[in-house]
Design a protein around this motif. Structure first.
Motif, short mmCIF file in Angstrom:
data_model
loop_
_atom_site.label_atom_id
_atom_site.label_comp_id
_atom_site.label_asym_id
_atom_site.label_seq_id
_atom_site.Cartn_x
_atom_site.Cartn_y
_atom_site.Cartn_z
N ARG A 145 -0.05 -6.14 -0.96
CA ARG A 145 -1.38 -5.87 -1.52
C ARG A 145 -1.60 -6.52 -2.89
NH1 ARG A 145 -4.06 -5.06 2.80
NH2 ARG A 145 -3.02 -3.58 4.14
N ALA A 146 -0.51 -6.90 -3.57
CA ALA A 146 -0.66 -7.57 -4.88
C ALA A 146 0.59 -8.40 -5.16
CB ALA A 146 -0.87 -6.54 -5.98
N LEU A 147 0.37 -9.49 -5.86
CA LEU A 147 1.43 -10.33 -6.37
C LEU A 147 1.30 -10.30 -7.88
CD1 LEU A 147 3.70 -12.45 -6.10
CD2 LEU A 147 1.89 -14.19 -5.94
N GLY A 148 2.20 -9.56 -8.52
CA GLY A 148 2.07 -9.36 -9.97
C GLY A 148 0.70 -8.75 -10.26
N PRO A 149 -0.07 -9.37 -11.18
CA PRO A 149 -1.37 -8.82 -11.52
C PRO A 149 -2.49 -9.23 -10.56
CG PRO A 149 -0.93 -10.74 -12.88
CD PRO A 149 0.31 -10.49 -12.04
N TRP A 150 -2.19 -10.08 -9.57
CA TRP A 150 -3.22 -10.60 -8.68
C TRP A 150 -3.34 -9.75 -7.42
CZ3 TRP A 150 -0.03 -15.59 -8.97
CH2 TRP A 150 -0.25 -16.24 -10.17
N PRO A 151 -4.50 -9.16 -7.18
CA PRO A 151 -4.70 -8.44 -5.91
C PRO A 151 -4.82 -9.44 -4.77
CG PRO A 151 -6.73 -8.47 -7.18
CD PRO A 151 -5.67 -9.09 -8.04
N LEU A 152 -4.34 -9.03 -3.60
CA LEU A 152 -4.43 -9.87 -2.41
C LEU A 152 -5.56 -9.33 -1.55
CD1 LEU A 152 -0.62 -10.13 -1.58
CD2 LEU A 152 -2.01 -11.67 -2.98
N GLU A 153 -6.46 -10.21 -1.15
CA GLU A 153 -7.60 -9.80 -0.33
C GLU A 153 -7.46 -10.41 1.06
OE1 GLU A 153 -11.40 -10.51 -2.15
OE2 GLU A 153 -10.56 -10.15 -4.14
N TYR A 154 -7.72 -9.58 2.07
CA TYR A 154 -7.59 -10.00 3.45
C TYR A 154 -8.94 -9.95 4.14
CZ TYR A 154 -2.66 -9.39 2.60
OH TYR A 154 -1.39 -9.50 2.08
N GLN A 155 -9.05 -10.73 5.22
CA GLN A 155 -10.24 -10.67 6.04
C GLN A 155 -10.30 -9.28 6.64
OE1 GLN A 155 -10.68 -13.97 8.67
NE2 GLN A 155 -11.83 -12.76 10.16
N ARG A 156 -11.47 -8.74 6.77
CA ARG A 156 -11.64 -7.39 7.27
C ARG A 156 -10.99 -7.22 8.64
NH1 ARG A 156 -16.99 -3.99 6.48
NH2 ARG A 156 -16.14 -2.01 7.16
N PHE A 157 -10.23 -6.16 8.81
CA PHE A 157 -9.53 -5.83 10.05
C PHE A 157 -8.58 -6.94 10.50
CE2 PHE A 157 -13.74 -3.68 10.42
CZ PHE A 157 -13.28 -2.42 10.13
N SER A 158 -7.98 -7.64 9.56
CA SER A 158 -7.11 -8.76 9.90
C SER A 158 -6.02 -8.91 8.85
CB SER A 158 -7.95 -10.04 9.96
OG SER A 158 -7.15 -11.18 10.11
N GLY A 182 0.81 -1.20 0.00
CA GLY A 182 0.00 0.00 0.00
C GLY A 182 0.85 1.26 0.00
N LYS A 183 0.20 2.40 -0.13
CA LYS A 183 0.91 3.67 -0.19
C LYS A 183 1.66 3.99 1.09
CE LYS A 183 -2.20 5.73 -3.52
NZ LYS A 183 -3.20 6.74 -3.81
N ARG A 184 1.18 3.49 2.20
CA ARG A 184 1.82 3.75 3.50
C ARG A 184 2.51 2.49 3.99
NH1 ARG A 184 -3.12 7.05 6.16
NH2 ARG A 184 -2.89 8.90 4.87
N GLU A 185 3.41 1.97 3.20
CA GLU A 185 4.07 0.70 3.53
C GLU A 185 4.89 0.79 4.81
OE1 GLU A 185 8.00 0.89 0.78
OE2 GLU A 185 6.13 0.31 -0.17
N TRP A 186 5.33 1.99 5.19
CA TRP A 186 6.10 2.13 6.42
C TRP A 186 5.21 1.90 7.65
CZ3 TRP A 186 4.74 6.08 3.21
CH2 TRP A 186 3.92 7.06 3.74
N LEU A 187 3.89 2.03 7.49
CA LEU A 187 2.96 1.76 8.58
C LEU A 187 2.37 0.35 8.49
CD1 LEU A 187 0.95 5.10 8.67
CD2 LEU A 187 2.68 4.31 10.29
#
Length: 156
Positions: free
Chosen positions: A33-46, A23-28
């Motif tokens: 967030r993505a592997l090549g063209p594949w977006p990575l989706e996470y469980q909400r708030f996890s 993400g844009k704030r990788e330092w935080l």
């Protein structure tokens, strides 16, 4: 064939030419967030990874142990042990069982401290990783890093 893993600012950025983006704030938030063209989706708030692109991941209820990755099943060692197989790819560990040394035909080499993977070797294959092997490798490395981070947090 040797494949390099590239790091920048302590984060995995590239697996053999396939970018790992944050993400844009990788330092935080150092969560990919993505592997090549594949977006990575996470469980909400996890930080529980739920999907890589269109490939859904399911976990055993009340635990972080993966059960399926798309159509693949995941096998674990006895008594809730470490991941032993993801789909068609068997995992091999070092002598202490703490680091994955191979995912199917893909051998993993670590830096001098043994803390992060830096190079892969794939004998007799083409010029790049297949999508299936890339997916399996990424998931194994991602879950291994999560386990290492959790162990380090518990020691504090």
């Amino acid at each position: 064939m040797d494949i390099e893993l590239t790091y920048r600012k302590g984060l995995l950025r590239d697996i053999g030419g396939v970018p790992v983006t944050y993400g844009k704030r990788e330092w935080l938030d150092s969560t990919p967030r993505a592997l090549g063209p594949w977006p990575l989706e996470y469980q909400r708030f996890s930080s529980t990874l739920r999907a890589v692109g269109s490939v859904a991941i399911t976990y055993r209820r009340w635990s972080g142990r993966p059960v399926t990755v798309g159509q693949w099943s995941c096998e674990h060692g006895r008594f809730g042990g470490s991941l032993r197989r993801i789909g068609p790819y068997e995992l091999r560990y070092d002598q202490f069982g703490s680091r994955v040394r191979a995912v199917g035909p893909l051998e993993i080499f670590y830096d001098r401290l043994g803390s992060r993977p830096i190079r892969l070797r794939l004998d007799g294959e083409g010029e790049s990783l297949s999508d299936d092997l890339l997916l399996a490798l990424f998931l194994v490395l991602f879950w291994q890093k999560q386990n290492q981070d959790a162990a380090a947090q518990a020691r504090r």
